[in-house]
Write an enzyme that holds these catalytic residues in place. Sequence first.
Site, PDB file in Angstrom:
ATOM      1  N   HIS A  60      -0.024   7.753   1.411  1.00 39.11           N
ATOM      2  CA  HIS A  60       1.318   9.069   1.064  1.00 39.11           C
ATOM      3  C   HIS A  60       0.783   8.543  -0.388  1.00 39.11           C
ATOM      4  CE1 HIS A  60       3.588   5.217   0.448  1.00 39.11           C
ATOM      5  NE2 HIS A  60       4.406   5.611  -1.024  1.00 39.11           N
ATOM      6  N   HIS A  62       2.501   8.869  -3.103  1.00 33.56           N
ATOM      7  CA  HIS A  62       2.686   8.281  -4.834  1.00 33.56           C
ATOM      8  C   HIS A  62       1.549   7.673  -5.561  1.00 33.56           C
ATOM      9  CE1 HIS A  62       6.754   7.489  -3.242  1.00 33.56           C
ATOM     10  NE2 HIS A  62       7.370   8.961  -3.743  1.00 33.56           N
ATOM     11  N   ASP A  64       0.742   5.009  -7.325  1.00 37.06           N
ATOM     12  CA  ASP A  64       0.324   4.099  -6.885  1.00 37.06           C
ATOM     13  C   ASP A  64      -0.962   3.148  -5.533  1.00 37.06           C
ATOM     14  OD1 ASP A  64       2.142   4.276  -5.369  1.00 37.06           O
ATOM     15  OD2 ASP A  64       2.835   1.976  -5.262  1.00 37.06           O
ATOM     16  N   HIS A  65      -0.243   4.728  -5.038  1.00 35.57           N
ATOM     17  CA  HIS A  65      -1.505   4.628  -3.623  1.00 35.57           C
ATOM     18  C   HIS A  65      -2.652   5.266  -3.677  1.00 35.57           C
ATOM     19  CE1 HIS A  65       1.589   1.806  -1.455  1.00 35.57           C
ATOM     20  NE2 HIS A  65       2.348   2.883  -2.128  1.00 35.57           N
ATOM     21  N   HIS A 137       9.908   6.234   4.304  1.00 35.46           N
ATOM     22  CA  HIS A 137       9.409   5.942   2.838  1.00 35.46           C
ATOM     23  C   HIS A 137      10.010   7.740   2.594  1.00 35.46           C
ATOM     24  CE1 HIS A 137       8.496   5.086  -0.050  1.00 35.46           C
ATOM     25  NE2 HIS A 137       7.451   5.249  -0.912  1.00 35.46           N
ATOM     26  N   ASP A 208       4.360   2.630   2.623  1.00 36.45           N
ATOM     27  CA  ASP A 208       5.444   2.092   1.910  1.00 36.45           C
ATOM     28  C   ASP A 208       6.751   2.472   3.274  1.00 36.45           C
ATOM     29  OD1 ASP A 208       4.097   0.990  -0.366  1.00 36.45           O
ATOM     30  OD2 ASP A 208       5.119   2.711  -1.596  1.00 36.45           O
ATOM     31  N   HIS A 266       2.505  -4.737  -1.296  1.00 44.30           N
ATOM     32  CA  HIS A 266       3.084  -3.946  -1.846  1.00 44.30           C
ATOM     33  C   HIS A 266       4.665  -4.728  -2.746  1.00 44.30           C
ATOM     34  CE1 HIS A 266       5.321  -0.648  -3.256  1.00 44.30           C
ATOM     35  NE2 HIS A 266       4.523   0.008  -3.139  1.00 44.30           N
TER      36      HIS A 266
HETATM   37 ZN   LIG Z   1       3.915   2.092  -3.587  1.00 41.25          ZN
HETATM   38 ZN   LIG Z   2       5.727   4.521  -2.294  1.00 40.93          ZN
END
Ligand SMILES: [Zn+2]
Ligand SMILES: [Zn+2]
Length: 301
Positions: A60, A62, A64-65, A137, A208, A266
């Site tokens: 996804h 976000h 951080d990914h 998510h 996530d 995670h």
């Molecule tokens: Zn994340």
């Molecule tokens: Zn996320």
Amino acid sequence: MKVYFLGVGGGIPSLDRTLPAIAIVHKRHILLFDCGEGTQLQLQRAKLSPQRITQIFISHLHGDHVLGLPGLLSTMAMQKRVKPVSVFGPTGIREFVEVMLNLTQAQIEFDLNINEVEKGIISQHEEYKVECLSANHNVPALTFILRMADIPGRFYPAKADKLGVFPQSLRKELVKGQAIVTPEGRRVTPDEVIGPSRPGAIIVYTGDTAPNPDLATHVKNVDLLIHDATFAEMHKEKAAEFLHSTARQAAQTAVQLEAKQLALVHISPRYASSEMHLNEATQVFPNTFAPKDLEMLHLRK
Ligand SMILES: [Zn+2]
Ligand SMILES: [Zn+2]
């Protein structure tokens, strides 16, 4: 097959846990799942060349990914890559990659195939296929299922000798799954000289997600479940609020999927160690581990 947990943190990187990235190495190919900021350096530390990455799966958008992806693709360009790369992710991944590469004027000379996907089989290869479904998510997010091809049964030369399967070229036909006729005129089918094939390994990477009841209807007998375990039980309200899982919930999913082993990833940077996660999960599903950054698992089947 080797599974490298390049980054096992979530949200914000810490010195102990960097952001999500998992590299699955099968023969010469590397499949990369998520590409958090810092993934390039983790690949270097793991001695994995970006040139070997053929497919990148982003769960996804976000940050951080995904924020490591433009940098990784830019490096591939600077290294004068010619081999194509495919990127798979939810809606928006195309715009994200294109805008980043255009604004930074990356000179991409290889074929970059960007695929916005939702569900079903998204990549099919002789040796594996990748399927995805929606995760649970707070933005559109995917869970990936990697299924390796069946492992062919064993060839029994003694049986072939007895049936008069000569020369060698006829044996090769049998191995390919073709029935043959021996020089003596006898018809021999592959199952007469080859044992049964066995199902290949199945790896699930949830990305996530809060617990997702859909997952168990899509896949069972998972060899390795890599599951969101952002929180420990003491913060389970936060897990529900932000649509993540606790380690215990990850373990419950492992039970539902009849998994062989569970990796907790995670982990939120609020926890100095993942000991609490591990304790809570193993009470439900004993064969659980909480990999550290750069830990490698040799998955044998
Ligand atoms: Zn994340
Ligand atoms: Zn996320």
